[in-house]
Each structure stands twice: as structure tokens, then as C-alpha cells.
Design a protein around this motif. Structure first.
Motif, PDB file in Angstrom:
ATOM      1  N   LEU A 153       0.806  -1.226   0.000  1.00 18.09           N
ATOM      2  CA  LEU A 153       0.000   0.000   0.000  1.00 18.09           C
ATOM      3  C   LEU A 153       0.834   1.268   0.000  1.00 18.09           C
ATOM      4  CD1 LEU A 153      -2.779  -1.028   2.541  1.00 18.09           C
ATOM      5  CD2 LEU A 153      -3.152  -0.372   0.163  1.00 18.09           C
ATOM      6  N   GLN A 171       2.257   1.926  -3.333  1.00 20.37           N
ATOM      7  CA  GLN A 171       1.202   2.428  -4.210  1.00 20.37           C
ATOM      8  C   GLN A 171       0.983   3.934  -4.003  1.00 20.37           C
ATOM      9  OE1 GLN A 171      -2.869   1.287  -3.274  1.00 20.37           O
ATOM     10  NE2 GLN A 171      -3.222   0.757  -5.409  1.00 20.37           N
ATOM     11  N   HIS A 196       1.628   6.843  -6.892  1.00 18.41           N
ATOM     12  CA  HIS A 196       0.568   7.783  -7.287  1.00 18.41           C
ATOM     13  C   HIS A 196       1.040   9.221  -7.148  1.00 18.41           C
ATOM     14  CE1 HIS A 196      -3.147   4.922  -6.854  1.00 18.41           C
ATOM     15  NE2 HIS A 196      -2.197   4.437  -7.623  1.00 18.41           N
ATOM     16  N   ASN A 248       4.498 -12.202  -6.481  1.00 21.59           N
ATOM     17  CA  ASN A 248       3.274 -12.051  -7.261  1.00 21.59           C
ATOM     18  C   ASN A 248       3.499 -11.146  -8.470  1.00 21.59           C
ATOM     19  OD1 ASN A 248       1.929 -13.581  -5.381  1.00 21.59           O
ATOM     20  ND2 ASN A 248       1.292 -11.818  -4.177  1.00 21.59           N
ATOM     21  N   ASP A 293       0.770   4.572  16.642  1.00 23.75           N
ATOM     22  CA  ASP A 293       0.248   4.188  15.331  1.00 23.75           C
ATOM     23  C   ASP A 293       1.308   3.501  14.465  1.00 23.75           C
ATOM     24  OD1 ASP A 293      -2.134   5.289  16.010  1.00 23.75           O
ATOM     25  OD2 ASP A 293      -1.970   7.055  14.721  1.00 23.75           O
ATOM     26  N   ILE A 337       5.430  -3.590  11.787  1.00 24.14           N
ATOM     27  CA  ILE A 337       4.901  -2.224  11.800  1.00 24.14           C
ATOM     28  C   ILE A 337       3.715  -2.114  12.756  1.00 24.14           C
ATOM     29  CG2 ILE A 337       5.654  -1.696   9.452  1.00 24.14           C
ATOM     30  CD1 ILE A 337       2.827  -2.289   8.497  1.00 24.14           C
ATOM     31  N   ARG A 368      -0.101  -0.551  14.197  1.00 22.78           N
ATOM     32  CA  ARG A 368      -1.437  -0.858  13.720  1.00 22.78           C
ATOM     33  C   ARG A 368      -2.022   0.155  12.739  1.00 22.78           C
ATOM     34  NH1 ARG A 368      -4.084  -3.056  19.264  1.00 22.78           N
ATOM     35  NH2 ARG A 368      -2.740  -1.470  20.150  1.00 22.78           N
ATOM     36  N   ALA A 369      -1.458   1.355  12.698  1.00 20.60           N
ATOM     37  CA  ALA A 369      -1.961   2.306  11.699  1.00 20.60           C
ATOM     38  C   ALA A 369      -0.805   2.850  10.855  1.00 20.60           C
ATOM     39  CB  ALA A 369      -2.733   3.428  12.369  1.00 20.60           C
ATOM     40  N   ASN A 407       0.394   1.924   7.822  1.00 19.79           N
ATOM     41  CA  ASN A 407       0.045   2.208   6.428  1.00 19.79           C
ATOM     42  C   ASN A 407      -0.888   3.398   6.309  1.00 19.79           C
ATOM     43  OD1 ASN A 407       1.570   0.311   5.033  1.00 19.79           O
ATOM     44  ND2 ASN A 407       0.106  -1.310   5.497  1.00 19.79           N
ATOM     45  N   LEU A 408      -1.862   3.452   7.200  1.00 18.24           N
ATOM     46  CA  LEU A 408      -2.837   4.544   7.161  1.00 18.24           C
ATOM     47  C   LEU A 408      -2.142   5.897   7.329  1.00 18.24           C
ATOM     48  CD1 LEU A 408      -5.979   4.727   7.081  1.00 18.24           C
ATOM     49  CD2 LEU A 408      -5.906   4.920   9.556  1.00 18.24           C
ATOM     50  N   ARG A 409      -1.274   6.009   8.335  1.00 22.28           N
ATOM     51  CA  ARG A 409      -0.633   7.288   8.623  1.00 22.28           C
ATOM     52  C   ARG A 409       0.371   7.647   7.533  1.00 22.28           C
ATOM     53  NH1 ARG A 409      -1.771   9.395  13.837  1.00 22.28           N
ATOM     54  NH2 ARG A 409      -0.722  11.255  13.030  1.00 22.28           N
ATOM     55  N   CYS A 441       0.532   6.535   4.352  1.00 25.35           N
ATOM     56  CA  CYS A 441      -0.110   6.821   3.060  1.00 25.35           C
ATOM     57  C   CYS A 441      -0.702   8.229   3.076  1.00 25.35           C
ATOM     58  CB  CYS A 441      -1.192   5.782   2.745  1.00 25.35           C
ATOM     59  SG  CYS A 441      -0.516   4.155   2.358  1.00 25.35           S
ATOM     60  N   ARG A 487      -8.260  -5.345  19.952  1.00 25.93           N
ATOM     61  CA  ARG A 487      -8.843  -5.581  18.635  1.00 25.93           C
ATOM     62  C   ARG A 487      -8.553  -7.036  18.320  1.00 25.93           C
ATOM     63  NH1 ARG A 487      -5.782  -2.885  13.548  1.00 25.93           N
ATOM     64  NH2 ARG A 487      -4.284  -4.408  14.245  1.00 25.93           N
ATOM     65  N   LYS A 531      -9.667  -2.416  -1.749  1.00 24.82           N
ATOM     66  CA  LYS A 531      -8.783  -1.394  -1.191  1.00 24.82           C
ATOM     67  C   LYS A 531      -9.319  -0.870   0.148  1.00 24.82           C
ATOM     68  CE  LYS A 531      -5.720   2.226  -1.778  1.00 24.82           C
ATOM     69  NZ  LYS A 531      -4.811   2.935  -2.621  1.00 24.82           N
ATOM     70  N   PHE A 557      -7.780  -1.346   4.252  1.00 26.12           N
ATOM     71  CA  PHE A 557      -7.555  -0.297   5.254  1.00 26.12           C
ATOM     72  C   PHE A 557      -8.470  -0.444   6.471  1.00 26.12           C
ATOM     73  CE2 PHE A 557      -5.424   2.388   1.928  1.00 26.12           C
ATOM     74  CZ  PHE A 557      -4.288   2.678   2.665  1.00 26.12           C
ATOM     75  N   PRO A 594      -6.642  -0.841  10.182  1.00 29.53           N
ATOM     76  CA  PRO A 594      -6.170   0.395  10.821  1.00 29.53           C
ATOM     77  C   PRO A 594      -7.298   1.391  11.126  1.00 29.53           C
ATOM     78  CG  PRO A 594      -5.365   0.253   8.553  1.00 29.53           C
ATOM     79  CD  PRO A 594      -5.953  -1.073   8.898  1.00 29.53           C
ATOM     80  N   TYR A 642      -8.812   0.323  14.347  1.00 34.58           N
ATOM     81  CA  TYR A 642      -7.899   0.660  15.444  1.00 34.58           C
ATOM     82  C   TYR A 642      -7.963   2.157  15.772  1.00 34.58           C
ATOM     83  CZ  TYR A 642      -3.447   2.216  17.363  1.00 34.58           C
ATOM     84  OH  TYR A 642      -2.495   2.850  18.101  1.00 34.58           O
ATOM     85  N   LYS A 643      -7.976   3.007  14.727  1.00 27.60           N
ATOM     86  CA  LYS A 643      -7.977   4.447  14.979  1.00 27.60           C
ATOM     87  C   LYS A 643      -9.309   4.930  15.550  1.00 27.60           C
ATOM     88  CE  LYS A 643      -5.284   7.108  14.577  1.00 27.60           C
ATOM     89  NZ  LYS A 643      -4.343   7.448  15.678  1.00 27.60           N
ATOM     90  N   ASP A 658      -3.224  -6.449   6.345  1.00 29.26           N
ATOM     91  CA  ASP A 658      -2.512  -5.332   6.973  1.00 29.26           C
ATOM     92  C   ASP A 658      -1.379  -5.876   7.842  1.00 29.26           C
ATOM     93  OD1 ASP A 658      -2.521  -2.336   7.626  1.00 29.26           O
ATOM     94  OD2 ASP A 658      -2.356  -3.300   9.572  1.00 29.26           O
ATOM     95  N   GLN A 659      -0.177  -5.372   7.542  1.00 26.80           N
ATOM     96  CA  GLN A 659       0.988  -5.948   8.213  1.00 26.80           C
ATOM     97  C   GLN A 659       1.160  -5.464   9.643  1.00 26.80           C
ATOM     98  OE1 GLN A 659       3.249  -4.614   4.941  1.00 26.80           O
ATOM     99  NE2 GLN A 659       3.870  -6.691   4.349  1.00 26.80           N
ATOM    100  N   GLY A 660       0.238  -4.595  10.088  1.00 30.22           N
ATOM    101  CA  GLY A 660       0.316  -4.130  11.465  1.00 30.22           C
ATOM    102  C   GLY A 660      -0.500  -4.974  12.433  1.00 30.22           C
ATOM    103  N   ILE A 661      -1.125  -6.035  11.931  1.00 27.83           N
ATOM    104  CA  ILE A 661      -1.913  -6.906  12.815  1.00 27.83           C
ATOM    105  C   ILE A 661      -0.983  -7.906  13.505  1.00 27.83           C
ATOM    106  CG2 ILE A 661      -3.777  -8.615  12.919  1.00 27.83           C
ATOM    107  CD1 ILE A 661      -4.948  -7.379  10.382  1.00 27.83           C
TER     108      ILE A 661
END
Lengths: 199, 378
Positions: free
Chosen positions: A12, A15, A19, A42, A147, A160, A162-163, A165-167, A169, B24, B290, B294, B297, B300-301, B320-323
Motif C-alpha cells: 500500500l 502504491q 501515485h 506475485n 500508530d 509495523i 497498527r496504523a 500504512n494509514l498514517r 499513506c 482488537r 482497497k 484499510f 487500521p 484501530y484508529k 494489513d501488516q500491522g496486525i
């Protein structure tokens, strides 16, 4: 006229980075399709399909070098690559986090560290993800740290938080600057040059 | 407060299980392995503790009686046992409930044993002298009684506040046509709009704004999400503006939303309600890859200080690799009953993820019945 490009990323964060690079270098392009492949293997397996796709639109593919010696060695191990002009196969040295770290100033303000704390030659880092996490562990505020950094930092998995990728990205989309980062990362510079040729 | 561990005996398809839970926790397993039955334990405790009344008798009756909730494998020890350990900051609570059935007459469920501990101290131990004097008392738990739960009201309120949402978009879209019976606690989101309507205006606007921000990214062309009441009959509705072919966009009501949009709204709404314990059933349904990747996370947030238990079949959700491995528990059915193990106890999964495989790909083969190959011969 709007031109199309396809994106194939290993994860992610990659990606998000691709972008951002496209939006900066190729404003006339839209991303017509984008996918996350969950691992290098893959991507390698499906290379033939992307080569076919590249006959109608350029395909930007990016994988991590990880533990391999260098990009040419890695790719030579993939066998004879389809000779297709629109197939842009790029390798981040050694991981996509190196490209992220290469915008030192913005990474510093995102994490809350001084710019000189951010590694200066990210392509030389053996484990860029770990370097980024070290930085967050030492300087990030408690929420961001929780995070990004896994609860058990020394465990082999997860690497990593738990957040993460979210943070990251979100950081890439809003703050990270490819035109600055390319000056510090040779592998990103090569990717940007390849993209610019499409303009 | 959080449930850190639960031990179960003879509950539906669990003959004997004991598992640690995290803030979680993702629950995976084959079809009919008991994922929903596992979540139902917490709904059962909620129904007992819930202030709307009914307690143990109603909670069992609503589930079709003792023979439906008791494990088929229960023979020698036919009682149901739920032993729940909770932590509240540093304080450790434990609630133990053993249920038996009257041997004659109405065959009602009876409290065989009920115990509460706080930090090792015993706050309740039943049956006590009063129970022995009046056996009728054993038809009710102390959890459901305001008079007897005063010392452990915290856990009673925690159980009563459990939220379960498995929003079924069609029930919401066709609510008027279905005219169905509304189930207590609205597990399937039939009355979801009423729930939004019952929220204070400012809070509602704040939550919908956050949801709108997610939807703008996740749903093509969606620009705005608003709450409104129908001017003619006062019924609550959601409406969304899409930047379509019309210059000023087109407003659509919830009955025209896609299933995925409605599920996403339900999910993000309930996460923001911030319940102590939230139970989510397959949140990946109807959502694209997609968004699903997400979800973990996002959960979690948004979960705040609450705890979330999520059942899933989705490799994307688990990608998700943070699990952490201890955040995933696996239900494995066998001849006799289902066992529960946390993924950090599965050596193959641990090796595969350290070797670079996604957690979903590593664990989901355990959730695929091996007999499935023979399906092909059908």
C-alpha cells in the motif's frame, strides 16, 4: 487529451508513493488501474500480463530490493524480461521507506524530529523501515508513535504498528515531495527520470 | 474495561475453550465453525445485564431455550460455564456464570454458580445462604439485579453496553415494504436511521462529517452526506449528493445507496459510538478490496478506548501488516466440538508471516475445510 497509466505496487505504501510521483511528473495522465500485489513474487509471476498491458498504456511497477545485492542482479534472476517500451519496472533500494525518508524535511516535521536526525543517504540504509521506526520511536508524539511502531518492537512480526500504512499513506498524499526526495535517493531519481520520458 | 480472557464450557458448539482477547481481535474460521456463536456469548451477557429487563430467563428463551444454547457435545457435565476475565486499567475483574437447567417442571435455566472477583477479592459467591433458603432466587443472576450488583455495577454496565451490528442493507432499503418486526437492540440495522436520529444534533453532524470524508474517497462521485427528516411524515433519512451528469449534482436517499455505501456508513457510525465492546460481523461484505485493506487500521484508529471483536473471511482485511498474531483467533471445528486458538500459537502461521507471507494468506487455509475438494465431484 488524457493519457492513461497503470500502477502495480508491492504494498500500500508503495502504491501511495507511485501515485504521488505520477501526479507530480505526469499531470496529463490519469491512473487507469492500480493494484497492490502483496509481495514481489506475485509481481514477478504476472509480469507477462503487464507486458501485454504495456502495449496499450504504460505500466509503472515498483518492488523493493530488500536483501538482494542490486537491482540488475534481482531482475536478472527474473529471467528474460519482456522487451516492452511502456513497461517501467523500478526497484526501490532497499525498501520504499528509503524513498519516503528522502524528503528529509517533511519526514522530520511529520515525525517531530530535527531534519538532521533523518538519515541523509537513505539508499544506503540496510533496513529503511527500521530506520523510519527508530526515528518515530525516538521523536514521535505518543499517538503517532503508537500508530507507527509495533507494540512488541523486537518481535519478528509484526514489523509495523497498527496504523502504519494509514498514517504513512496519508503523509505521502498530503506532504511528501517527490521532486525533493529524488535528490537524496538515486533509485527514486532513476524512477522519476523514467517517468519523465513519458511526459 | 476490556475482556482479556474468556473460558467457555458447553456453549453451543464450544465444548471447552479458553482464549485471550486483545483490544482488537479478529476471529477466523470455516463456515459454521462458530464465529457468530462466539460473538453471541457477549450478546448473551448483554441481554442478561441489560436494563431493559428479562435477565437470564429471557436471554435463554430468546435463544430458543437451554437445548439450543447448550453444546450438543455436553454429556457428562451438562452445565454451561462462562468465565470472563476483564481488565480496567490495572484492575482485574472476573465474572463466572454457570448455568444449569431445572430437572423437572418448567425446565427453566438456573444459576448453578455465580462469582465475581475484583483484583483477587471475592465480591460475590453464589449459591449463598439466601439462595439455599429460597431456590427461586436461582432463576436470576445477580448481574441483572440492581440491588445485588452494586459492588460490581461496573461490569454489569460494561456487559449491558455491548454493541453488535451486522447491517443488512436490504432491511434498511426495503424497510417500508418489509414492515418487519424490529428485533431488540437492532442487530441487523433495520432501525439504523432511528439510531442516527436519536443522536444529538452536534454529535450527529460531527460523526456524519467524518463518514463523509471517508465516503468521498471510497465512493466514486459522492460529494456530501446529510441527515434529514421527511417533511411530510417526519421519518429520518440519509441523503447523499453525487456529482453526476446534472450540473448541481443529484441527491439520493438511502434506499438508492449501494449496499457497500450503507455498510460503510453503518460501520463507521457504530465505531464512533465508542461502545465498551463492539462486535462486528464480516465488515468486509460488499466493500471493495482497497477499502477492506484499510479496515483494520481504521478500526484501530476509531475504536478509541473500546474493544472490538471482528469476524472475517477476508484475506485483504488480514493483509494489513500491522496486525499482531495474538490479535487473530482461529476457530477449528472437529468431530466433537470447536476449539479456539490464537494465531501466535500456530507455528506454521508464525513462520510463514516472518518469511513474508501476508497474515491472511498464512492463516486462512486453516479456515478452509479439507473436505471442500470433494465439492467438485458434485
Amino acid at each position: 487529451m488524457v493519457k492513461k497509466i497503470a500502477v502495480v505496487a508491492e504494498d500500500l505504501l508503495t502504491q501511495a508513493v507511485l501515485h504521488k510521483c505520477i501526479s507530480e511528473v505526469l499531470p496529463a495522465y490519469i491512473v487507469a488501474r492500480t493494484e497492490v500485489k502483496g509481495g514481489r513474487g506475485n509481481v514477478q509471476r504476472e509480469l507477462g500480463a503487464y507486458a501485454a498491458l504495456a502495449q496499450v498504456m504504460p505500466v509503472l511497477i515498483c518492488v523493493d530490493l530488500d536483501g538482494d545485492d542490486c537491482a540488475p542482479t534481482l531482475l536478472s534472476g527474473w529471467g528474460r524480461l519482456p522487451p516492452q517500451a511502456g513497461l517501467l519496472l523500478r526497484v526501490a533500494v532497499r525498501e520504499i521507506e528509503a524513498w519516503v525518508l528522502a524528503d528529509q524535511k517533511r519526514v522530520a516535521s511529520f515525525i517531530g524530529a530535527a531534519p538532521n536526525e533523518v538519515p541523509k543517504r537513505p539508499d544506503e540504509l540496510f533496513d529503511p523501515k527500521r530506520s523510519l521506526l527508530e526515528l518515530a520511536r525516538a521523536h514521535a508524539g505518543s499517538e503517532l508513535k503508537a500508530d507507527l511502531v509495533p507494540r512488541n518492537y523486537d518481535a519478528s512480526y509484526p514489523r509495523i504498528g497498527r496504523a502504519y500504512n494509514l498514517r504513512l499513506c496519508a503523509f505521502i498524499a498530503s506532504k511528501w515531495r517527490p521532486h525533493v526526495a529524488r535528490k537524496k535517493s538515486a533509485s527514486l531519481e532513476r524512477a522519476m527520470v523514467a517517468l519523465e520520458k513519458l511526459a | 474495561m476490556k475482556i482479556s480472557r474468556i473460558a467457555i464450557r458447553n456453549w453451543r458448539n464450544f465444548k471447552n475453550a479458553d482464549v485471550d482477547l486483545q483490544d482488537r481481535t479478529f476471529i477466523v474460521g470455516a463456515n459454521a465453525s462458530g464465529k457468530s456463536n462466539f460473538l453471541d456469548i457477549f450478546r448473551f451477557l448483554r441481554d442478561i445485564a441489560s436494563s431493559s429487563g428479562g435477565g437470564l430467563q429471557k436471554a435463554v428463551k430468546d435463544r430458543g431455550g437451554m437445548k439450543k444454547v447448550r453444546s450438543l457435545a455436553a454429556r457428562r457435565e451438562p452445565n454451561i460455564l462462562l468465565d470472563v476475565t476483564m481488565t480496567d486499567d490495572d484492575v482485574k475483574w472476573r465474572y463466572v456464570l454457570e448455568i444449569t437447567q431445572e430437572s423437572a417442571g418448567k425446565r427453566r435455566p438456573l444459576v448453578k454458580r455465580e462469582e465475581v472477583y475484583k483484583g483477587g477479592e471475592e465480591l460475590l459467591k453464589r449459591p449463598d445462604a439466601q439462595d439455599k433458603a429460597d431456590a427461586e432466587r436461582l432463576t436470576q443472576t445477580s448481574l441483572e439485579q440492581v440491588n445485588s450488583n452494586v459492588n460490581f455495577r461496573d461490569i454489569s454496565e460494561f456487559f449491558a453496553g455491548v454493541v453488535y451490528l451486522h447491517l443488512v442493507p436490504q432491511l434498511l432499503k426495503y424497510a417500508e415494504g418489509i414492515q418487519g418486526k424490529f428485533l431488540e437492540n437492532d442487530p441487523f440495522g433495520q432501525a439504523f436511521l432511528e439510531r442516527i436520529a436519536a443522536t444529538g444534533e452536534k454529535k450527529r453532524a460531527r460523526r456524519l462529517n467524518r463518514i463523509q470524508a471517508v465516503l468521498q474517497k471510497a465512493v466514486p462521485q459522492l460529494e456530501e452526506l446529510q441527515f434529514e427528516r421527511d417533511p411530510t411524515n417526519g421519518k429520518p433519512h440519509l441523503k447523499a449528493k453525487y456529482s453526476h451528469w446534472r450540473v448541481n449534482g443529484a441527491w439520493q436517499r438511502e434506499d438508492q445507496f449501494s449496499d457497500g455505501t450503507l455498510r460503510l456508513i453503518g460501520l463507521f457510525w457504530v465505531l464512533q459510538e465508542d461502545p465498551g465492546l463492539l462486535l462486528l460481523e464480516e465488515p468486509e461484505l460488499s466493500l471493495n478490496k482497497k477499502i477492506v485493506s484499510f479496515l483494520s487500521p481504521f478500526i484501530y484508529k476509531l475504536q478509541g478506548k473500546g474493544q472490538v471483536l471482528v469476524t472475517t473471511h477476508s484475506s485483504d482485511l488480514l493483509s494489513d501488516q500491522g496486525i499482531s498474531l495474538d490479535e487473530v483467533i482461529l476457530l477449528e471445528p472437529s468431530q466433537e466440538a470447536t476449539t479456539i486458538r490464537s494465531a501466535d500459537k500456530l507455528e506454521d502461521v508464525e513462520q510463514l508471516v516472518s518469511g513474508g507471507l501476508g497474515l491472511g494468506e498464512a492463516i486462512l487455509p486453516h479456515a478452509t475445510p479439507q473436505t471442500l475438494e470433494s465439492l467438485a465431484s458434485m
